[in-house]
Structures are given as C-alpha cells and as structure tokens.
Design a protein around this motif. Sequence first.
Motif, PDB file in Angstrom:
ATOM      1  N   ASN A 289       0.816  -1.221   0.000  1.00 56.86           N
ATOM      2  CA  ASN A 289       0.000   0.000   0.000  1.00 56.86           C
ATOM      3  C   ASN A 289       0.848   1.269   0.000  1.00 56.86           C
ATOM      4  N   ILE A 290       1.988   1.188  -0.668  1.00 56.55           N
ATOM      5  CA  ILE A 290       2.816   2.379  -0.886  1.00 56.55           C
ATOM      6  C   ILE A 290       2.683   2.755  -2.353  1.00 56.55           C
ATOM      7  N   ARG A 291       2.123   3.920  -2.596  1.00 60.65           N
ATOM      8  CA  ARG A 291       1.944   4.408  -3.968  1.00 60.65           C
ATOM      9  C   ARG A 291       3.147   5.258  -4.360  1.00 60.65           C
ATOM     10  N   VAL A 292       3.610   5.073  -5.588  1.00 64.96           N
ATOM     11  CA  VAL A 292       4.772   5.828  -6.077  1.00 64.96           C
ATOM     12  C   VAL A 292       4.415   6.465  -7.417  1.00 64.96           C
ATOM     13  N   ASN A 293       4.482   7.775  -7.469  1.00 63.01           N
ATOM     14  CA  ASN A 293       4.158   8.524  -8.686  1.00 63.01           C
ATOM     15  C   ASN A 293       5.207   9.609  -8.921  1.00 63.01           C
ATOM     16  N   ALA A 294       5.147  10.222 -10.077  1.00 63.67           N
ATOM     17  CA  ALA A 294       6.093  11.299 -10.394  1.00 63.67           C
ATOM     18  C   ALA A 294       5.372  12.468 -11.041  1.00 63.67           C
ATOM     19  N   ILE A 295       5.946  13.629 -10.853  1.00 67.48           N
ATOM     20  CA  ILE A 295       5.467  14.859 -11.494  1.00 67.48           C
ATOM     21  C   ILE A 295       6.553  15.333 -12.445  1.00 67.48           C
ATOM     22  N   ALA A 296       6.154  15.684 -13.662  1.00 67.20           N
ATOM     23  CA  ALA A 296       7.104  16.184 -14.661  1.00 67.20           C
ATOM     24  C   ALA A 296       6.761  17.629 -14.996  1.00 67.20           C
ATOM     25  N   PRO A 297       7.335  18.585 -14.269  1.00 69.75           N
ATOM     26  CA  PRO A 297       7.063  19.992 -14.596  1.00 69.75           C
ATOM     27  C   PRO A 297       7.722  20.398 -15.907  1.00 69.75           C
ATOM     28  N   GLY A 298       7.100  21.366 -16.559  1.00 73.27           N
ATOM     29  CA  GLY A 298       7.709  22.009 -17.716  1.00 73.27           C
ATOM     30  C   GLY A 298       8.398  23.276 -17.251  1.00 73.27           C
ATOM     31  N   PHE A 299       8.175  24.378 -17.966  1.00 70.96           N
ATOM     32  CA  PHE A 299       8.746  25.667 -17.546  1.00 70.96           C
ATOM     33  C   PHE A 299       7.884  26.252 -16.432  1.00 70.96           C
ATOM     34  N   ILE A 300       8.469  26.351 -15.249  1.00 67.79           N
ATOM     35  CA  ILE A 300       7.776  26.861 -14.074  1.00 67.79           C
ATOM     36  C   ILE A 300       8.455  28.157 -13.636  1.00 67.79           C
ATOM     37  N   ASP A 301       7.666  29.110 -13.214  1.00 62.11           N
ATOM     38  CA  ASP A 301       8.181  30.416 -12.781  1.00 62.11           C
ATOM     39  C   ASP A 301       8.880  30.267 -11.429  1.00 62.11           C
ATOM     40  N   THR A 302      10.189  30.020 -11.467  1.00 62.58           N
ATOM     41  CA  THR A 302      11.000  29.868 -10.260  1.00 62.58           C
ATOM     42  C   THR A 302      12.221  30.780 -10.380  1.00 62.58           C
ATOM     43  N   GLU A 303      13.120  30.685  -9.388  1.00 61.08           N
ATOM     44  CA  GLU A 303      14.351  31.475  -9.423  1.00 61.08           C
ATOM     45  C   GLU A 303      15.148  31.181 -10.698  1.00 61.08           C
TER      46      GLU A 303
ATOM     47  N   THR B   6      15.740  36.252 -19.979  1.00 60.90           N
ATOM     48  CA  THR B   6      15.332  37.545 -20.523  1.00 60.90           C
ATOM     49  C   THR B   6      13.869  37.484 -20.960  1.00 60.90           C
ATOM     50  N   ASP B   7      13.235  38.637 -21.025  1.00 64.35           N
ATOM     51  CA  ASP B   7      11.834  38.701 -21.471  1.00 64.35           C
ATOM     52  C   ASP B   7      11.691  38.155 -22.886  1.00 64.35           C
ATOM     53  N   GLU B   8      12.697  38.414 -23.718  1.00 59.43           N
ATOM     54  CA  GLU B   8      12.689  37.932 -25.101  1.00 59.43           C
ATOM     55  C   GLU B   8      12.655  36.401 -25.135  1.00 59.43           C
ATOM     56  N   LEU B   9      13.505  35.787 -24.311  1.00 56.86           N
ATOM     57  CA  LEU B   9      13.576  34.326 -24.277  1.00 56.86           C
ATOM     58  C   LEU B   9      12.286  33.736 -23.703  1.00 56.86           C
ATOM     59  N   LYS B  10      11.724  34.402 -22.702  1.00 54.87           N
ATOM     60  CA  LYS B  10      10.460  33.931 -22.123  1.00 54.87           C
ATOM     61  C   LYS B  10       9.348  33.936 -23.167  1.00 54.87           C
ATOM     62  N   LYS B  11       9.326  34.966 -24.004  1.00 56.10           N
ATOM     63  CA  LYS B  11       8.314  35.043 -25.064  1.00 56.10           C
ATOM     64  C   LYS B  11       8.470  33.888 -26.049  1.00 56.10           C
ATOM     65  N   GLU B  12       9.719  33.567 -26.382  1.00 54.61           N
ATOM     66  CA  GLU B  12       9.988  32.462 -27.301  1.00 54.61           C
ATOM     67  C   GLU B  12       9.546  31.132 -26.696  1.00 54.61           C
ATOM     68  N   ILE B  13       9.823  30.969 -25.412  1.00 55.45           N
ATOM     69  CA  ILE B  13       9.418  29.741 -24.713  1.00 55.45           C
ATOM     70  C   ILE B  13       7.906  29.606 -24.705  1.00 55.45           C
ATOM     71  N   ASN B  14       7.234  30.699 -24.379  1.00 59.62           N
ATOM     72  CA  ASN B  14       5.768  30.671 -24.287  1.00 59.62           C
ATOM     73  C   ASN B  14       5.089  30.340 -25.618  1.00 59.62           C
ATOM     74  N   LYS B  15       5.763  30.671 -26.729  1.00 59.38           N
ATOM     75  CA  LYS B  15       5.213  30.349 -28.054  1.00 59.38           C
ATOM     76  C   LYS B  15       5.070  28.844 -28.241  1.00 59.38           C
ATOM     77  N   ASN B  16       5.933  28.073 -27.580  1.00 58.68           N
ATOM     78  CA  ASN B  16       5.934  26.614 -27.730  1.00 58.68           C
ATOM     79  C   ASN B  16       5.086  25.904 -26.677  1.00 58.68           C
ATOM     80  N   ILE B  17       4.402  26.687 -25.843  1.00 58.75           N
ATOM     81  CA  ILE B  17       3.533  26.111 -24.817  1.00 58.75           C
ATOM     82  C   ILE B  17       2.089  26.377 -25.217  1.00 58.75           C
ATOM     83  N   PRO B  18       1.278  25.334 -25.429  1.00 54.67           N
ATOM     84  CA  PRO B  18      -0.110  25.553 -25.838  1.00 54.67           C
ATOM     85  C   PRO B  18      -0.881  26.524 -24.942  1.00 54.67           C
ATOM     86  N   LEU B  19      -0.637  26.506 -23.634  1.00 58.19           N
ATOM     87  CA  LEU B  19      -1.325  27.443 -22.740  1.00 58.19           C
ATOM     88  C   LEU B  19      -0.686  28.827 -22.732  1.00 58.19           C
TER      89      LEU B  19
END
Length: 247
Positions: free
Chosen positions: A177-191, A197-210
Amino acid sequence: MLKEKVAVITGSNRGIGRTIALTFAKQGAKVVINCPYENFLDAANEVVNEIIALGGEAIAVVANIANFEESKKLIDMTIEKFGKIDILVNNAGITRDMLLLRMTEQEFDDVINVNLKGAFNCTKHAVRPMMKSGGSIINMTSVSGLSGNAGQVNYSAAKAGLVGLTKSTAKEFAKKNIRVNAIAPGFIDTEMTQGLTDELKKEINKNIPLKRMGSVEEVANVALFLASNLASYVTGEIIRVDGGMIM
C-alpha cells in the motif's frame, strides 16, 4: 486533506519544494524541511517558521541526500520526531547545464548523484517504516526526462532515470500500500526561470499551448493530490505539469 500525516520533502528550503511544504502544512501535515548544507539552514528555518505561524508543525534537517548515510539521518530524524513517515517527496535537484562535448565527468556525476541517486537513497530508507501503514512517494522528474533537452545530457538522464525508478518501485511496493508517482514539470516560474530575458520567455511561451509558464502553486497542487487519498488508486503514473508543451 493530510491531517496528522508526516511528510518529508527534500530540497524544500526554496522553490517548488518550499511551496509543496507550505501547501501540505496548510492541509494538516507535519512537515520535515530538508536542505543540503548548513549555509541553507536559515532559509529552511524560515519555511519552518512560516508553517508554525500557520499553526502547523515542522522541523528542518540538514542532509545532503546524495550521501547514503545522510539520507538515512533525514529519515531517522523524522521517525524520532514524529514517530512515522507517510509521504516522501523526492524534490531535491541541481543543474550543471553544458553541451556534451564540453561537459566534465564531475558535472555529469554531480547531477546524477543528487537528482537520481538521492531519490534512491531517500526511498530506500523511507519504505521500510512506510510498510507499516502505507504511504505515498512522489518523485520530481521533468519534461527534460521525457523528451530530452540539448545541453542537459546529465539532467535529462537523471530525470529519465526517475521515471524508471518510479515505475519499478510502484510495482514493488503496491502490495504494501505504498503508492509511487512522479510529477514532470515544464517551464515553471522559479528562481531559475526568473533569470531568463523577457525575449527568451516570449519564445518559450510560443511553444507552450497554454502560452505561459506554470506557477509553483500549480505543481504543488498536483503533489497534494498525489499525496492525499484522492489519489488512492493512482500509482506508477508520471503526471506532466507543462501547459501541454510535450503532449
């Protein structure tokens, strides 16, 4: 949702781990905050104090989880303080990004030792006390471990290894009764991403459906689900939190 549960969260002095710790505490869990070295202890104690201010219980434990014996100390101190362990979140991780031709052996080993071997170490020590009443283990992998990423051979290999570790341990310990799962984050707003750069963030966001990066709270909410009885029939799963980036 986690009332009277005891949770160990590695690398929880900052970032995603810190937010998971606070989220669990708000739901009634007793939380062990972990940091790797003494110079991070002040940040870990800040999280402890936040949890206490919320009316919860928490302690900070310095342990480099890449070291087998220090990982044992982390779990032993948890049992000594709270009498049990119900939830383990293998969140601690580092990056040493470099193209393979320039990557040193040390840069490869450092990332594998923390991100993959560290999860093995903590899981190895946690499962025995968990077997008494069951529990939930959550491994923090990454979309880099699912799709690969140029300049991250070490990181992608470690995170891909966590996928195998998750599935194998889920099969081994389901009967306990020990469950083992994983989370796979994408680009998360962290340190780490705030330095882009803002330019790079815009490029990244273009490739994210949301069309945006995720928040640490959005990752923590998935961890809360997996840790709770809401996910009582979920094991061996890898849940992406990436805005649809690699679907």
